[in-house]
Design an enzyme around this catalytic site. Sequence first.
Site, mmCIF file in Angstrom:
data_model
loop_
_atom_site.group_PDB
_atom_site.id
_atom_site.type_symbol
_atom_site.label_atom_id
_atom_site.label_comp_id
_atom_site.label_asym_id
_atom_site.label_seq_id
_atom_site.Cartn_x
_atom_site.Cartn_y
_atom_site.Cartn_z
ATOM 1 N N CYS A 27 0.875 -1.169 0.000
ATOM 2 C CA CYS A 27 0.000 0.000 0.000
ATOM 3 C C CYS A 27 0.914 1.221 0.000
ATOM 4 C CB CYS A 27 -0.950 -0.014 1.197
ATOM 5 S SG CYS A 27 -0.123 -0.064 2.797
ATOM 6 N N HIS A 549 12.647 -9.223 33.355
ATOM 7 C CA HIS A 549 11.226 -9.373 33.000
ATOM 8 C C HIS A 549 10.562 -10.284 34.028
ATOM 9 C CE1 HIS A 549 7.579 -10.427 30.793
ATOM 10 N NE2 HIS A 549 7.863 -9.449 29.934
#
Length: 627
Positions: A27, A549
């Site tokens: 696109c 984490h």
Amino acid sequence: MANYKETAKEVVKLTGGKGNITNAWHCVTRLRFNLKDKNIPDLEKIKKVPGVMGAQFSGDQFQVIIGNTVVDVFEEVEELLGGTGTGEASSNEKEGIISKLMDGISGVFTPIIPALAGTGLLKGFLALAVLTGILDTTSGLYQILNNLSDSVFYFMPFFLAVSSARKFKTSEYLALAVAGTMMYPTFLDIAKTAFMDPSVVNMTIFEVIPIPYVNYSNSVIPIIFSVILLKHVHKWVRSWMPKSLSLMFTPMITLVIVIPVALTVLGPIGSYAGEYVGKGMTWLFDTIGPLGGVVLGATFPLLVMTGMHYSLVPIAFSNRAVLGYENMIGPVNGCTNIAQAGAAFGVAVRTKNKEMRQVAISSGISALLGITEPAMYGVNVKLKRPFYYSLAGGAIAAGAAIFFNCRSFGGGGMPGLMSLPAYVHVEDSMNVVWMAVCLAIAFFSTFILTITLGFQEDAAEEVIAEAAEKKAIKNGTKHRVFAPISGKLQLLSSVNDNTFASELVGKGIAIQPDNGEVVAPISGVVSVLPDTQHAIGIVGDDGVEILVHIGIDTVKLNGEHFDFKVNKGDHIEKGQLLGTFDFEGIIAAGLDPITMVVVTNSSDFVEIMNANDEGIIFKEEELLIVL
């Protein structure tokens, strides 16, 4: 100059190569792929390829965000692939209906955007020329340019026949034959006559099956439905037709089957469906008024991020065909695009980071012209708050556009300043004025919000850059990383999270915690600390970058059970208390509190070794050795 060939080469390689890509197109800002196996692409590595702004899956469609140079990169991609694909997708995973629909719509419409943009913009400039007296509607030049500006929209079935055939992998020339039948002057003339005189008797097949008279010029859905049928009929006929006769008889039999069905069933259904969908949207906006514009304006950028905004294209085309103008999708999209520009320019004014200012200005200019991904991904989403301001500004302006009934008379184009001429109309000179007012509202409301309310600029960026420049780490130099929590050691490969287990984030080790205190594993600057506080990133004074984490999928907790005492950009010392977390609360929520400690820039070093692979470890004990 950017090396488009290298960008394309790396993207194709990391996507799985030609053998994994079944279809490729683009696109205005993204490369779009259909893949055989969507588990192959390495998203993190693709995002790091020079020239790539981001990568994501939207349903089963893989998108690589390039920005303004997407056409140049796609040319190289096509050369590598030898065309737009290698065959039918054969993913073992079953595609959902919505995913197929979104993929199909974007694949059909994106190739024709340049033609729509060019003729749509010309339509606006012609109206402006007539309004200012530069051209007269009776002049030969006007007639030629007017025919050109109407050509794409009037002959839309031909354009969609080609793009649909390419998307659905069938013969483009047979698809054009179907479109040609629909657009044959005899049918169009009778359809116009029947519209004026309902007493006109329908044509029939075998004196039994009536053929409704439908004007297929400007239509969208009928040809798409017909090409999908063409694909399956053509494939079926070829399956039993002798090879020696296939060249002559397969196309003929295919068309003899498809055309009657298209004219008696698919065409009328598609035409009426498109008409009533457009009327439905008009009724909705007429009923709730500007509120509809506010809601669509606030959510449109989110649709753009996922690529789902292409689902609105048929509605816009239907409105244009039925009403002669488009007064919903185009005006709203124009406002939201300009709002992204306002946020980017606000960042440029407020930021102290020279590099960010340059990016914000260049991407803001692109957004003014209707291409928002550089501003959205490169600036606004990255800084979070400017993106929220853009949603608010876009919503306000879109509501105003619906209130003033701003109408686009052009056939297409990138919604932004350059599409403004499409709102020029000889009989309503105020239409373009009100649209310009709405665009100004979108820009200045977002710009003012950004410069007054501000944003949490990445204060650590300059510190991180300085730390990176000081990284003169020689092979053999040892750096030590210490345990941020106490608990039981576990190999990273055994963690129930493929991203960490496969070391995509970096090499390291995991700890099953026995308490909720978190201390600094190294001395450095806090570079990552999301609002959810489930993770913290640190750029060490010695160049080692560490991510701690806490838990798997704990981002879902939205910060519950976490309490960090430091802020992004703070300089911390090894062993300093960073914060606490309730690991028992995490378990009670049904999540695993196992904590991963990884070196995110592992590729900068010769080796990352675990000080111990198993057993109990206490806070501030040696955990990793970085060479």
